[in-house]
Design an enzyme around this catalytic site. Structure first.
Site: not given
Length: 311
Positions: A140, A168
């Site tokens: 992330y 992400k």
């Protein structure tokens, strides 16, 4: 569920954590929220991410949340568990615990916050987690929250690790384009920016890990379908109307706006935990007008001109 199941997901909802007024988790509210998501085109669910207020959840609470959601989902869509912190040792211990707990397609590990590690430090952090984990890892990358940014070059080094399966990405469309162009074939690229989803999908991203899908899943699905069918005129028209809704959803520190909308819709999302606070009543009303009613005049009283503030 497997990597292949995850690869089919276009809209992964970063699930909120519903709370009672006293701050405890409202487990009774979870079934209705999950069924709402699944009825409106959520293909996968992320638990204990930023939208879930993970910084204020203990690991024990996260495991309780995992069990409750798994019981309701019952294998219908892939689940991703938030497993990362800014402490490599803690992240390793927790990802091992989550892998043993079972039921997840992957674990999401955030770039370390507050410590401000170097690129090599970030590389070694994620490598250590992936080496120790039986659970596939998604990185992330969100510099707006953690201050440091994992560069595309470092990301591509990590993409060669057999147990790091995706990212992400919440940096820029230029970075996303570079990653999509140079990544290993099976490496998954998700945008974490709802407002960028239209552009990311056109660049070749695999999907979005979304907050807006709590409230606007149908139009996101319609937009993605139009893109897949090469109907760019339709997709762009949906995007133009979608942007003010994203602006409203992030016009106050998230997840306060989406919780206000869900509460208005009759779901027991509840309050936020401190240090986050609910959106002020008048702001919440304006947010609801934009996101639920499509009242674009109300956008004049909300944040405009940005897709997503660094909240």
């Amino acid at each position: 569920m497997s990597y292949q199941d995850l690869k089919e997901c276009k809209i992964i909802t970063a699930f909120i954590t519903p709370f009672h007024e006293d701050g405890s988790i409202n487990f009774d509210a979870i079934p209705a929220l999950i069924e709402h998501l699944l009825a409106h085109h959520t293909d996968g669910i992320l638990l204990a991410g930023t939208t879930a207020e993970s910084p204020t959840l203990t690991h024990d609470e996260e495991l309780e949340l995992f069990a409750a959601v798994q019981k309701v989902v019952n294998g219908r869509v892939p689940l991703i568990a938030g497993v990362g912190t800014n402490d490599t040792r803690d992240s390793i211990e927790f990802v091992k615990e989550v892998a043993e707990f079972g039921g997840f397609a992957a674990g999401l590990a955030i770039v370390p916050y507050y410590n401000k590690p170097s690129q090599e430090g970030m590389y070694q952090h994620f490598k250590a987690i992936a080496d120790a984990s039986d659970l596939p890892i998604i990185i992330y990358n969100i510099p707006g929250r953690v201050v440091v940014e994992l560069t595309p070059e470092t990301m591509l080094r990590l993409a060669d690790h057999p147990n790091i399966i995706g990212v992400k990405e919440c940096t820029s469309l230029a970075n996303m384009a570079y990653l999509i162009e140079h990544k290993p074939e099976e490496f998954l690229i998700y945008t974490g920016e709802d407002g960028d989803a239209f552009h990311a999908m056109n660049l070749g991203a695999d999907g979005v890990i979304s907050v807006a899908s709590h409230t606007n899943g149908d139009e996101m699905h319609e937009m993605f379908t139009a893109i897949a069918e090469s109907d760019m005129k339709k997709a762009a028209a949906i995007q133009r109307k979608f942007i003010p809704k994203v602006n409203a959803l992030f016009s106050y520190p998230s997840p306060a706006p989406v919780k206000a909308i869900l509460n208005y819709m009759g779901f027991e999302a509840g309050p936020t935990r401190l240090p986050l606070v609910p959106a002020p009543e008048e702001d919440a009303k304006r947010i609801i007008k934009v996101v639920v009613d499509g009242d674009y005049e109300a956008t004049k009283a909300t944040v405009t001109g940005v897709l997503r503030p660094d909240y």
